[in-house]
Motif scaffolding. Structure first.
Motif, PDB file in Angstrom:
ATOM      1  N   ASP A 180       0.834  -1.014  -0.316  1.00 41.79           N
ATOM      2  CA  ASP A 180      -0.037  -0.024  -0.095  1.00 41.79           C
ATOM      3  C   ASP A 180       0.959   1.403   0.339  1.00 41.79           C
ATOM      4  O   ASP A 180       1.056   2.268   1.160  1.00 41.79           O
ATOM      5  CB  ASP A 180      -0.807   0.135   1.230  1.00 41.79           C
ATOM      6  CG  ASP A 180      -1.861   0.700   1.348  1.00 41.79           C
ATOM      7  OD1 ASP A 180      -1.868   2.237   0.188  1.00 41.79           O
ATOM      8  OD2 ASP A 180      -2.491   1.713   2.028  1.00 41.79           O
ATOM      9  N   LEU A 181       1.449   1.434  -1.472  1.00 42.16           N
ATOM     10  CA  LEU A 181       2.508   2.513  -1.010  1.00 42.16           C
ATOM     11  C   LEU A 181       1.173   4.038  -1.289  1.00 42.16           C
ATOM     12  O   LEU A 181       2.434   4.893  -0.673  1.00 42.16           O
ATOM     13  CB  LEU A 181       3.696   2.531  -2.541  1.00 42.16           C
ATOM     14  CG  LEU A 181       4.468   1.572  -2.055  1.00 42.16           C
ATOM     15  CD1 LEU A 181       5.481   2.054  -3.766  1.00 42.16           C
ATOM     16  CD2 LEU A 181       5.057   2.457  -1.426  1.00 42.16           C
ATOM     17  N   ALA A 182       0.457   3.855  -1.370  1.00 37.32           N
ATOM     18  CA  ALA A 182       0.332   5.132  -1.889  1.00 37.32           C
ATOM     19  C   ALA A 182      -0.062   6.110  -0.127  1.00 37.32           C
ATOM     20  O   ALA A 182      -0.330   7.351  -0.032  1.00 37.32           O
ATOM     21  CB  ALA A 182      -1.557   5.049  -2.127  1.00 37.32           C
ATOM     22  N   THR A 183      -0.844   5.008   0.504  1.00 38.11           N
ATOM     23  CA  THR A 183      -0.780   5.447   2.380  1.00 38.11           C
ATOM     24  C   THR A 183       0.497   5.781   2.732  1.00 38.11           C
ATOM     25  O   THR A 183       0.652   7.202   3.533  1.00 38.11           O
ATOM     26  CB  THR A 183      -1.543   4.754   3.247  1.00 38.11           C
ATOM     27  OG1 THR A 183      -3.045   4.338   2.884  1.00 38.11           O
ATOM     28  CG2 THR A 183      -1.549   5.026   4.283  1.00 38.11           C
ATOM     29  N   ILE A 184       1.419   4.684   2.569  1.00 37.41           N
ATOM     30  CA  ILE A 184       2.873   4.997   2.686  1.00 37.41           C
ATOM     31  C   ILE A 184       3.513   6.328   2.591  1.00 37.41           C
ATOM     32  O   ILE A 184       4.116   7.409   2.926  1.00 37.41           O
ATOM     33  CB  ILE A 184       4.189   3.917   2.641  1.00 37.41           C
ATOM     34  CG1 ILE A 184       3.215   3.029   3.323  1.00 37.41           C
ATOM     35  CG2 ILE A 184       5.510   4.392   2.750  1.00 37.41           C
ATOM     36  CD1 ILE A 184       4.259   1.865   2.551  1.00 37.41           C
ATOM     37  N   ILE A 185       3.193   7.235   0.950  1.00 40.47           N
ATOM     38  CA  ILE A 185       3.594   8.119   0.278  1.00 40.47           C
ATOM     39  C   ILE A 185       3.076   9.566   0.992  1.00 40.47           C
ATOM     40  O   ILE A 185       3.386  10.152   1.926  1.00 40.47           O
ATOM     41  CB  ILE A 185       3.810   8.268  -0.821  1.00 40.47           C
ATOM     42  CG1 ILE A 185       4.989   7.039  -1.736  1.00 40.47           C
ATOM     43  CG2 ILE A 185       4.166   9.406  -1.682  1.00 40.47           C
ATOM     44  CD1 ILE A 185       4.608   6.436  -3.009  1.00 40.47           C
ATOM     45  N   TYR A 186       1.750   9.188   1.187  1.00 39.35           N
ATOM     46  CA  TYR A 186       0.776  10.464   1.358  1.00 39.35           C
ATOM     47  C   TYR A 186       0.706  10.611   3.187  1.00 39.35           C
ATOM     48  O   TYR A 186       1.141  11.479   3.837  1.00 39.35           O
ATOM     49  CB  TYR A 186      -0.928   9.689   1.579  1.00 39.35           C
ATOM     50  CG  TYR A 186      -1.497  10.427   1.899  1.00 39.35           C
ATOM     51  CD1 TYR A 186      -2.785  11.535   1.705  1.00 39.35           C
ATOM     52  CD2 TYR A 186      -2.116  10.420   3.751  1.00 39.35           C
ATOM     53  CE1 TYR A 186      -2.810  12.447   2.202  1.00 39.35           C
ATOM     54  CE2 TYR A 186      -3.286  11.381   4.266  1.00 39.35           C
ATOM     55  CZ  TYR A 186      -3.367  12.638   3.199  1.00 39.35           C
ATOM     56  OH  TYR A 186      -4.551  13.827   3.840  1.00 39.35           O
ATOM     57  N   GLN A 187       1.243   9.197   4.082  1.00 44.31           N
ATOM     58  CA  GLN A 187       1.488   9.714   4.820  1.00 44.31           C
ATOM     59  C   GLN A 187       2.856  10.220   5.698  1.00 44.31           C
ATOM     60  O   GLN A 187       3.136  10.459   6.614  1.00 44.31           O
ATOM     61  CB  GLN A 187       1.329   8.505   6.155  1.00 44.31           C
ATOM     62  CG  GLN A 187      -0.002   8.638   6.296  1.00 44.31           C
ATOM     63  CD  GLN A 187      -0.736   7.398   7.025  1.00 44.31           C
ATOM     64  OE1 GLN A 187       0.155   5.966   7.703  1.00 44.31           O
ATOM     65  NE2 GLN A 187      -1.654   6.644   7.420  1.00 44.31           N
TER      66      GLN A 187
END
Length: 396
Positions: free
Chosen positions: A344-351
């Motif tokens: 889940d790179l979207a969450t990792i990058i967003y956070q």
């Protein structure tokens, strides 16, 4: 995600811009900035494959004690000799994941502290110390990388100054307006500048990132709102990258003197801009209008000049020419090994819970992820209840 009244503010190197010796090849100066055309980009169902952004994946197992309960909003920071997990304390590990110590004793005493888990610490890699907001009182506390108590408050005398990171000999901080405001007051709640850099040696301001829309007709409607993250700061090698959520440009600097636009997003009225955000912040925007706007979240430049970005929590990939097919809710598919099937790179990058160090991207995943969706454990003793695992990607 919006927060009313209470604010959850949370809170990114050198791209491989090799000088071209042949006259027929473009120089680094000619390449930048790269324009990413978002006007035709839209939601897609095709997932990004890990091999599109990385060449290798490795895993680092953390010691089982102490147990890390929650890694949401918990970044890791990487240095040659140590790895730090930033949570409700600063947990220090060897590069291979062996626990060394907690950096500070928890409590109300002069040399003790209590840290907010959701507010990341600022690491000074040059002088090897870490600073964070103390939950007991409105001060900042500073500890060396060895855990020695160094200082409290670091010259701040107001509660609306938020230290975000260090760069070279500078503090990077934001100064926010929290009121009190009068209902129906016309104001610019963002302020004239979005962030400041202050030299630690001279105590002078070395850089101000100006608000491009210092005057607005936003009317305070009796509520304050913010998105979880406004500014992105990314350290990659010798560069500091930064982007404001409502501004279309990703900048980079090596010295806070020369600020270069590196990526410019070409957008249309469907995206939130500074004017829209200024109205949102004071409740002067209808919920329907806000929800209809697309919003940039996380961002990560790659060494091959491609760019990962998120729009409304979906992940997109633009190539070195600025071309992008769109953004997807699907997790990144790991086609480099058999262990972690989806990421889940979207969450990792967003956070912003990742670190880039010497060409590698580091982030945490829960141990339970290796027992889901056809994944398998890279370690024989790993269980679903084990401590999180550090993932290390060799970025393209």
């Amino acid at each position: 995600m919006i927060r009313l009244a209470a604010i959850l503010v949370f809170t990114l190197g050198l791209l491989s811009c090799n000088t071209q010796n042949k006259s027929t090849e473009a120089s680094a100066e000619e390449i930048w900035p790269i324009t990413v055309d978002m006007t035709s980009a839209e939601h897609i169902d095709t997932p990004i494959k890990l091999s599109q952004i990385a060449t290798n994946i490795e895993y680092i197992s953390l010691s089982e004690e102490p147990l890390i309960d929650d890694i949401a909003y918990s970044p890791i920071r990487i240095f040659d000799d140590t790895l730090y997990l930033d949570g409700d304390n600063i947990f220090k590990y060897t590069p291979d994941g062996k626990f060394i110590k907690k950096l500070f004793p928890e409590g109300p005493g002069p040399a003790e502290a209590k840290k907010h888990r959701t507010e990341p610490a600022a690491f000074n890699s040059k002088d090897r110390y870490v600073t964070f907001k103390n939950a007991i009182g409105d001060t900042y506390k500073t500890y060396s990388f060895n855990g020695d108590y160094l200082d409290e408050s670091i010259a701040y005398d107001t509660a609306n100054i938020d230290l975000r990171t260090y760069f070279l000999n500078n503090q990077i901080y934001e100064q926010r307006r929290y009121g009190p405001f009068k209902k129906n007051e016309i104001l610019n709640i963002i302020g004239p500048y979005i962030f400041y850099a202050k030299d630690l040696h001279t105590d002078s301001i070395t850089y101000r990132y100006a608000n491009p829309l210092p005057e607005t007709n936003a009317i305070y409607r009796g509520v304050r709102m913010e998105l979880d993250v406004e500014m992105r700061y990314i350290h990659i090698d010798s560069l500091l990258w930064f982007k404001y959520l409502a501004i279309d440009t990703l900048y980079a600097t090596s010295d806070l003197k020369t600020i270069k636009p590196m990526y410019i997003f070409k957008t249309d009225d469907s995206f939130m801009d500074v004017n829209c955000y200024a109205h949102l912040r004071v409740g002067d925007l209808k919920e329907k209008e806000f929800n209809s706007k697309k919003k940039f979240g996380g961002i990560l430049p790659l060494f091959n000049k491609s760019l990962l970005y998120t729009v409304n929590d979906e992940l997109g990939l633009a190539n070195s020419l600025g071309q992008t097919d769109g953004y997807t809710k699907e997790p990144v598919q790991n086609d480099l090994d058999k262990y972690l099937k989806n990421i889940d790179l979207a969450t990792i990058i967003y956070q912003g819970t990742f670190s880039i160090y010497k060409g590698d991207m580091y982030f945490l995943v829960n141990a339970s992820s290796f027992f889901e969706d056809g994944s398998s454990s890279p370690f024989p003793n790993l269980t679903e209840d084990s401590n999180p695992v550090v993932v290390k990607l060799k970025l393209k």
